[in-house]
Design a protein around this motif. Structure first.
Motif: not given
Length: 332
Positions: A76-78, A116-138
């Motif tokens: 998403a960041g790229v 949100p997941l820390p910047e630069g950290q790839a998401g995993t199935p176990d961090t789905y919500g945190e990944s989407k939260s990070a992308i919202e912020r980005m």
């Protein structure tokens, strides 16, 4: 409009591309094409987003609309970095899994989010919500007021690869054997039809709608959904065997999804997971077909795909038969 769909080959992204072409827009899909080809009428740019900025080498010019459905914050960041400056409007399809608390029915977009997941950290199935939260912020940081963030719940309809919403009508249609059911008649279900969600995303792009919205269907009692599943499947009588939640957990039945699960059944503390407010989106033009139509269309899709196929969600036949026999012995 010149619309770029990042994806466009599977379920929601494919439906967005399909509807956009039908509406007369110029649609480009950036996709690997390993799952399927994009819909007819689009310009297909083959690209693998795991390659970073190189995936966008052939993506040139400005865009009236970019749609991204990714769950990977790095990808998403790229995309935001490369395409954000030249996009007039940016839709990110997020998820109601971003919310930190799922216990309160009727909660709206103001509810607290997961960290949100820390910047630069790839998401995993176990961090789905945190990944989407990070992308919202980005997304907000990168494109600001151009962002339309769509927090979807469970999406139903033909083409659903999760096998969740279609499990129950397909199970009743498969045969007349007893069907093991969680005894939660008043639990909530909340599904949005893939066609309705795609239509609102496209309409919002055309109108330049921005902001953050829960894109959800209406709340339906589990019992009502179950009975409609039986009716749609042509079941002549109630063949359900009801089991308490504690009993199901004790005997290894999983919640929600996965092998030997009972789809749409959720643990305590999730009373609001399928009962969130959709008022903001419906006030801004999101329209919903009757949920019974989605169920009927899903069942037809299930029949075409095969009622006896291996599934990503639901009980295997041998598991269900064993549990039904055990439950009936205990009830004698």
């Amino acid at each position: 409009m010149r619309i770029l769909v990042l994806g466009g080959t599977v379920f929601l992204s494919a439906e967005i591309a399909r509807q956009a072409v039908a509406a007369g827009h110029h649609v480009t899909c950036l996709a690997r094409g390993t799952s399927a080809d994009p819909p007819d009428g689009v310009t297909w740019l083959r690209g693998d987003r795991s390659l970073g900025a190189a995936a966008f080498a052939d993506v040139t010019g400005g865009w009236d609309e970019v749609v991204d459905v990714t769950r990977d914050p790095v990808q998403a960041g790229v995309a935001l970095e490369v395409l954000g400056p030249a996009a007039a409007h940016w839709t990110f399809v997020s998820s109601c899994s971003v919310y930190a608390d799922h216990s309160v029915p009727g909660a709206d977009e103001s509810a607290a989010l997961l960290e949100p997941l820390p910047e630069g950290q790839a998401g995993t199935p176990d961090t789905y919500g945190e990944s989407k939260s990070a992308i919202e912020r980005m997304t907000r940081d990168a494109v600001g007021e151009k962002a339309h963030i769509v927090r979807s719940g469970l999406i139903g309809g033909p083409g659903d690869g999760t096998d969740r919403y279609g499990y129950w009508p397909a199970r009743f249609a498969a045969n007349s054997d007893p069907v093991l059911v969680p005894d939660v008649p008043d639990a909530s279900t909340q599904i949005i039809d893939v066609g309705d969600l795609a239509a609102w995303i496209l309409q919002s792009a055309e109108q330049g709608l921005t902001g953050t919205y829960n894109a959800l269907g209406e709340v339906v009692r589990f019992e009502d959904y179950l009975q409609e599943s039986q009716r749609a499947a042509g079941a002549s009588a109630d063949v359900t065997v009801r089991a308490p939640e504690e009993w199901l957990v004790q005997h290894g039945v999983g919640y929600w999804s996965g092998q030997d699960s009972l789809p749409l059944w959720l643990p305590a503390g999730h009373e609001g997971f399928q009962a969130r407010s959709n008022r903001a989106a419906t006030a801004r033009g999101m329209t919903l077909r009757p949920w019974q139509e989605t169920l009927a269309a899903t069942l037809e899709d299930e029949k075409q795909r095969g009622l006896d196929r291996d599934r990503k969600a639901g009980l295997r036949s041998e598991t269900e038969q064993g549990l039904v026999a055990l439950r009936r012995r205990e009830q004698r």
